[in-house]
Design a protein around this motif. Structure first.
Motif, PDB file in Angstrom:
ATOM      1  N   HIS A  57       0.822  -1.112  -0.091  1.00  0.00           N
ATOM      2  CA  HIS A  57      -0.004  -0.065   0.008  1.00  0.00           C
ATOM      3  C   HIS A  57       0.810   1.263   0.010  1.00  0.00           C
ATOM      4  N   ALA A  58       0.578   2.185  -0.800  1.00  0.00           N
ATOM      5  CA  ALA A  58       1.279   3.611  -0.643  1.00  0.00           C
ATOM      6  C   ALA A  58       0.497   4.317   0.383  1.00  0.00           C
ATOM      7  N   LEU A  59       1.261   4.705   1.584  1.00  0.00           N
ATOM      8  CA  LEU A  59       0.351   5.440   2.495  1.00  0.00           C
ATOM      9  C   LEU A  59       0.134   6.985   2.152  1.00  0.00           C
ATOM     10  N   GLY A  60      -0.936   7.492   2.705  1.00  0.00           N
ATOM     11  CA  GLY A  60      -0.988   8.800   2.601  1.00  0.00           C
ATOM     12  C   GLY A  60      -0.879   9.517   4.005  1.00  0.00           C
ATOM     13  N   ALA A  61      -1.530  10.808   4.201  1.00  0.00           N
ATOM     14  CA  ALA A  61      -1.419  11.450   5.308  1.00  0.00           C
ATOM     15  C   ALA A  61      -2.539  10.902   6.281  1.00  0.00           C
ATOM     16  N   GLY A  62      -1.984  10.860   7.497  1.00  0.00           N
ATOM     17  CA  GLY A  62      -2.855  10.600   8.666  1.00  0.00           C
ATOM     18  C   GLY A  62      -3.058   8.881   8.933  1.00  0.00           C
ATOM     19  N   ALA A  63      -1.969   8.176   8.540  1.00  0.00           N
ATOM     20  CA  ALA A  63      -2.191   6.982   8.734  1.00  0.00           C
ATOM     21  C   ALA A  63      -2.397   6.426   9.974  1.00  0.00           C
ATOM     22  N   THR A  64      -3.206   5.283  10.317  1.00  0.00           N
ATOM     23  CA  THR A  64      -3.488   4.681  11.526  1.00  0.00           C
ATOM     24  C   THR A  64      -3.105   3.655  11.890  1.00  0.00           C
ATOM     25  N   GLY A  65      -3.524   2.912  13.085  1.00  0.00           N
ATOM     26  CA  GLY A  65      -3.055   1.648  13.615  1.00  0.00           C
ATOM     27  C   GLY A  65      -1.621   1.080  13.404  1.00  0.00           C
ATOM     28  N   ALA A  66      -1.270   0.117  12.849  1.00  0.00           N
ATOM     29  CA  ALA A  66       0.074  -0.444  12.493  1.00  0.00           C
ATOM     30  C   ALA A  66       0.817   0.602  11.521  1.00  0.00           C
ATOM     31  N   TRP A  67      -0.070   1.350  10.819  1.00  0.00           N
ATOM     32  CA  TRP A  67       0.703   2.254   9.973  1.00  0.00           C
ATOM     33  C   TRP A  67       1.123   3.671  10.494  1.00  0.00           C
ATOM     34  N   ALA A  68       0.594   3.787  11.691  1.00  0.00           N
ATOM     35  CA  ALA A  68       0.938   5.345  12.629  1.00  0.00           C
ATOM     36  C   ALA A  68       2.374   5.812  12.045  1.00  0.00           C
ATOM     37  N   GLY A  69       2.501   6.846  12.119  1.00  0.00           N
ATOM     38  CA  GLY A  69       3.697   7.523  12.138  1.00  0.00           C
ATOM     39  C   GLY A  69       4.381   7.301  10.721  1.00  0.00           C
ATOM     40  N   GLN A  70       3.938   6.661   9.533  1.00  0.00           N
ATOM     41  CA  GLN A  70       4.590   6.117   8.432  1.00  0.00           C
ATOM     42  C   GLN A  70       3.857   6.956   7.227  1.00  0.00           C
ATOM     43  N   ASP A  71       3.316   7.999   7.311  1.00  0.00           N
ATOM     44  CA  ASP A  71       2.933   8.603   6.292  1.00  0.00           C
ATOM     45  C   ASP A  71       3.570   8.708   5.070  1.00  0.00           C
ATOM     46  N   GLY A  72       3.264   8.525   3.850  1.00  0.00           N
ATOM     47  CA  GLY A  72       3.974   8.657   2.699  1.00  0.00           C
ATOM     48  C   GLY A  72       4.919   7.349   2.353  1.00  0.00           C
ATOM     49  N   SER A  73       4.890   6.456   3.277  1.00  0.00           N
ATOM     50  CA  SER A  73       5.774   5.267   2.936  1.00  0.00           C
ATOM     51  C   SER A  73       5.155   4.194   2.324  1.00  0.00           C
ATOM     52  N   LEU A  74       5.786   3.157   1.786  1.00  0.00           N
ATOM     53  CA  LEU A  74       5.240   2.070   1.254  1.00  0.00           C
ATOM     54  C   LEU A  74       5.256   1.023   2.283  1.00  0.00           C
TER      55      LEU A  74
END
Length: 358
Positions: A57-74
């Motif tokens: 997934h290509a993460l956008g702004a405001g990622a949550t859960g296990a993706w929190a803090g990884q905005d913009g990452s793959l």
């Protein structure tokens, strides 16, 4: 020597490193995530509940859960946990959900600009968008749809050009100014402005429109001020240089009678003038009696018209008549005549005059 590669940030094997397979497998896993990048979607913020092994997934702004803090990452699922990779400027990825390719630039995944696009045909530096097709469909996306053609300045051109065998024969739009123009050409070189719509007034001109009231060229469109219809059949007639410039006919009345004017210059005036007890006495036992009267026309003629008179007696005996004695453009004179007996008679004068108003 650095422990990580400069572009994909993969780990290097180090001298005398134990368990080299761990580092090697980590690099392979990262290559598997980055080569031929396909993501489930762009700007994702909520991790799926049951991701498949290798899902990205290509993460956008405001990622949550296990993706929190990884905005913009793959984010790539390795079967156990999410692995996060920071994309570099210019990386490309295909979005399955969006069915489109995007480029990572300026910290976000964006649709790449296309300098030229040829669909079933080759594009060029002038025709940057080229399409060869039997038809072209431009449809709405939930509402209306507009096709916009913009130009840089009033003196430039924003138009549609219609060609046959690559030779222009018709053009419409804004050409050289901001009035709407329709032009036609037999050879693609010499052009005729068939129709021009003034941008301020909305009025039409051009070769397809009457140039004067006397212009009867076949195929020309009639101007409202040169033609006639329900709105101007009856009104105020007028002329300019002998050509009609007003209504077809004009009617009216006043204390001197009624009138009808035609656009060709014909004028008819008529009326009934009651004269009351006009005492025209004849000599006792017989003979003639007479009286001279002058009347005005309800409208002035251009010259003395042709006048017809008749007398109707409304009381008394009925012998008597009227004779025209003089006529000008504005009035006429008549003489009442009466035979015996020597009594007063009430009578009406009926007149009709035919001539021209110009």
């Amino acid at each position: 020597m650095s422990e990580r590669s400069p572009n994909l940030n993969m780990p290097y094997l180090q001298p005398a490193q134990a368990q080299k397979h761990v580092t090697h497998n980590e690099a392979l896993q990262q290559l598997d995530a980055l080569v031929q990048i396909t993501v489930q979607g762009f700007d994702a913020t909520v991790p799926p509940g049951a991701p498949a092994n290798g899902e990205r997934h290509a993460l956008g702004a405001g990622a949550t859960g296990a993706w929190a803090g990884q905005d913009g990452s793959l984010a790539s699922w390795d079967g156990i946990a999410w692995q996060f990779i920071a994309p570099g400027e210019g990386w490309q990825a295909w979005g399955i959900g969006e069915s489109e390719r995007r480029v990572f630039t300026g910290g976000a995944w964006s649709r790449p600009p296309v300098a030229q696009l040829g669909i079933n045909s080759a594009a060029s530096s002038t025709n940057r968008l080229t399409l060869a097709s039997e038809a072209t469909l431009l449809s709405h996306d939930g509402g209306g749809h507009q096709v916009k053609i913009n130009k840089a300045a009033a003196g430039e051109t924003a138009s549609l050009l219609f060609q046959s065998g690559w030779t222009g024969h018709a053009e419409m739009g804004l050409a050289g100014d901001n009035d709407w123009r329709l032009k036609v050409s037999a050879d693609g070189s010499s052009w005729t402005e068939a129709l021009v719509i003034d941008r301020s007034s909305g009025l039409a001109s051009g070769a397809a429109v009457q140039s004067t009231a006397g212009d009867t060229t076949p195929g020309r469109l009639m101007r409202a001020d040169f033609g006639y219809g329900p709105g101007n059949l009856v009104g105020t007639v007028a002329q300019s240089g002998g050509m009609p410039s007003g209504a077809v006919m004009e009617t009216g009345s006043n204390g001197d009678g009624a009138y009808l004017r035609w656009a060709d210059g014909t004028q008819i005036c008529w009326g009934v003038k009651p004269h009351g007890a006009l005492d025209i006495q004849s000599a006792a036992g017989g003979g003639f009696g007479s009286a001279v009267i002058t009347e005005n026309f309800p409208q002035v003629f251009a010259a003395a018209p042709s006048v017809t008179l008749s007398v109707v007696c409304t009381s008394g005996d009925h012998d008597g008549w009227a004779a025209l004695t003089g006529c000008t453009a504005s009035q006429f004179s008549l003489q009442h005549l009466k035979l015996s007996p020597t009594v007063s008679q009430d009578r009406e004068l009926h007149f009709q005059a035919v001539g021209r108003w110009y």
